[in-house]
Motif scaffolding. Structure first.
Motif, mmCIF file in Angstrom:
data_model
loop_
_atom_site.group_PDB
_atom_site.id
_atom_site.type_symbol
_atom_site.label_atom_id
_atom_site.label_comp_id
_atom_site.label_asym_id
_atom_site.label_seq_id
_atom_site.Cartn_x
_atom_site.Cartn_y
_atom_site.Cartn_z
ATOM 1 N N MET A 1 0.841 -1.173 0.000
ATOM 2 C CA MET A 1 0.000 0.000 0.000
ATOM 3 C C MET A 1 0.891 1.242 0.000
ATOM 4 N N PRO A 2 0.640 2.193 -0.909
ATOM 5 C CA PRO A 2 1.491 3.392 -0.951
ATOM 6 C C PRO A 2 1.255 4.270 0.273
ATOM 7 N N GLU A 3 2.318 4.961 0.664
ATOM 8 C CA GLU A 3 2.220 5.870 1.797
ATOM 9 C C GLU A 3 1.484 7.134 1.382
ATOM 10 N N PRO A 4 0.653 7.695 2.273
ATOM 11 C CA PRO A 4 0.006 8.956 1.930
ATOM 12 C C PRO A 4 1.029 10.093 1.916
ATOM 13 N N LEU A 5 0.719 11.129 1.165
ATOM 14 C CA LEU A 5 1.615 12.276 1.091
ATOM 15 C C LEU A 5 1.646 12.982 2.440
ATOM 16 N N SER A 6 2.813 13.367 2.864
ATOM 17 C CA SER A 6 2.916 14.073 4.132
ATOM 18 C C SER A 6 2.424 15.508 3.960
ATOM 19 N N ALA A 7 2.068 16.136 5.075
ATOM 20 C CA ALA A 7 1.595 17.518 5.031
ATOM 21 C C ALA A 7 2.702 18.452 4.568
ATOM 22 N N ASN A 8 3.962 18.070 4.796
ATOM 23 C CA ASN A 8 5.070 18.907 4.353
ATOM 24 C C ASN A 8 5.203 18.914 2.838
ATOM 25 N N PHE A 9 4.668 17.916 2.172
ATOM 26 C CA PHE A 9 4.767 17.817 0.720
ATOM 27 C C PHE A 9 3.528 18.399 0.038
ATOM 28 N N ARG A 10 2.388 18.339 0.704
ATOM 29 C CA ARG A 10 1.138 18.763 0.082
ATOM 30 C C ARG A 10 1.076 20.261 -0.175
ATOM 31 N N ARG A 11 1.517 21.056 0.766
ATOM 32 C CA ARG A 11 1.405 22.503 0.605
ATOM 33 C C ARG A 11 2.265 23.018 -0.547
ATOM 34 N N PRO A 12 3.544 22.623 -0.660
ATOM 35 C CA PRO A 12 4.315 23.070 -1.831
ATOM 36 C C PRO A 12 3.743 22.549 -3.151
ATOM 37 N N LEU A 13 3.209 21.330 -3.136
ATOM 38 C CA LEU A 13 2.603 20.787 -4.347
ATOM 39 C C LEU A 13 1.380 21.607 -4.748
ATOM 40 N N LEU A 14 0.587 22.030 -3.768
ATOM 41 C CA LEU A 14 -0.577 22.872 -4.041
ATOM 42 C C LEU A 14 -0.151 24.203 -4.650
ATOM 43 N N LEU A 15 0.913 24.784 -4.124
ATOM 44 C CA LEU A 15 1.429 26.038 -4.674
ATOM 45 C C LEU A 15 1.943 25.837 -6.100
ATOM 46 N N LEU A 16 2.637 24.750 -6.344
ATOM 47 C CA LEU A 16 3.160 24.466 -7.677
ATOM 48 C C LEU A 16 2.031 24.307 -8.696
ATOM 49 N N ILE A 17 0.983 23.594 -8.324
ATOM 50 C CA ILE A 17 -0.154 23.405 -9.232
ATOM 51 C C ILE A 17 -0.866 24.731 -9.479
ATOM 52 N N ALA A 18 -1.032 25.550 -8.413
ATOM 53 C CA ALA A 18 -1.690 26.850 -8.574
ATOM 54 C C ALA A 18 -0.891 27.744 -9.520
ATOM 55 N N ILE A 19 0.423 27.781 -9.354
ATOM 56 C CA ILE A 19 1.263 28.607 -10.229
ATOM 57 C C ILE A 19 1.196 28.101 -11.665
ATOM 58 N N ALA A 20 1.256 26.784 -11.841
ATOM 59 C CA ALA A 20 1.188 26.220 -13.195
ATOM 60 C C ALA A 20 -0.139 26.570 -13.868
ATOM 61 N N LEU A 21 -1.243 26.487 -13.122
ATOM 62 C CA LEU A 21 -2.537 26.837 -13.702
ATOM 63 C C LEU A 21 -2.618 28.320 -14.051
ATOM 64 N N LEU A 22 -2.106 29.175 -13.181
ATOM 65 C CA LEU A 22 -2.161 30.614 -13.455
ATOM 66 C C LEU A 22 -1.267 31.000 -14.635
ATOM 67 N N VAL A 23 -0.074 30.415 -14.720
ATOM 68 C CA VAL A 23 0.815 30.694 -15.851
ATOM 69 C C VAL A 23 0.213 30.139 -17.146
ATOM 70 N N GLY A 24 -0.326 28.931 -17.079
ATOM 71 C CA GLY A 24 -0.979 28.357 -18.257
ATOM 72 C C GLY A 24 -2.178 29.163 -18.698
ATOM 73 N N SER A 25 -2.926 29.678 -17.735
ATOM 74 C CA SER A 25 -4.077 30.517 -18.055
ATOM 75 C C SER A 25 -3.642 31.790 -18.764
ATOM 76 N N ALA A 26 -2.590 32.417 -18.257
ATOM 77 C CA ALA A 26 -2.095 33.639 -18.898
ATOM 78 C C ALA A 26 -1.591 33.352 -20.303
ATOM 79 N N ALA A 27 -0.886 32.238 -20.482
ATOM 80 C CA ALA A 27 -0.360 31.888 -21.802
ATOM 81 C C ALA A 27 -1.490 31.631 -22.796
ATOM 82 N N VAL A 28 -2.495 30.881 -22.386
ATOM 83 C CA VAL A 28 -3.608 30.598 -23.294
ATOM 84 C C VAL A 28 -4.397 31.869 -23.574
#
Length: 116
Positions: A1-28
């Motif tokens: 069974m895979p380990e769940p993502l730790s809270a230390n990893f989730r917050r930076p991942l959320l920021l990375l996804i938000a930035i990618a969506l905002l940059v992609g939105s601006a580009a499109v």
């Protein structure tokens, strides 16, 4: 069974996804010619802004989330993203999310407290 993502990893991942969506939105938005590209850019921008707001509120959201079953947080985030992408769906999303949360809470009450 895979380990769940730790809270230390989730917050930076959320920021990375938000930035990618905002940059992609601006580009499109700048280089998209069709109306469907503009719609996709607007939807990506709204979802990116919601995820950025969740990133900002992450420390305060961790404590209340323990009071509810894990599915409630997932239902809430998915509902927010759907509403951010298409606000007209509020009349379908709110009752559906309320029904899912109610069912989740009822199932949890019948199962009893979680065992540790």
């Amino acid at each position: 069974m895979p380990e769940p993502l730790s809270a230390n990893f989730r917050r930076p991942l959320l920021l990375l996804i938000a930035i990618a969506l905002l940059v992609g939105s601006a580009a499109v938005w700048w280089w998209g010619d069709e109306s469907s590209a503009r719609f996709a850019a607007a939807a990506m921008g709204r979802v990116g802004l919601v995820l950025a707001a969740l990133w900002l509120a992450w420390p305060s959201l961790r404590r209340p989330a323990r009071w509810f079953p894990p599915a409630v947080a997932v239902i809430g985030v998915i509902s927010l993203m759907v509403l951010a992408a298409q606000p007209r769906l509020i009349f379908a999303v709110v009752p559906a999310a309320g029904t899912l949360i109610t069912i989740t809470m009822l199932v949890r009450s019948f199962r009893g407290p979680p065992k540790r």
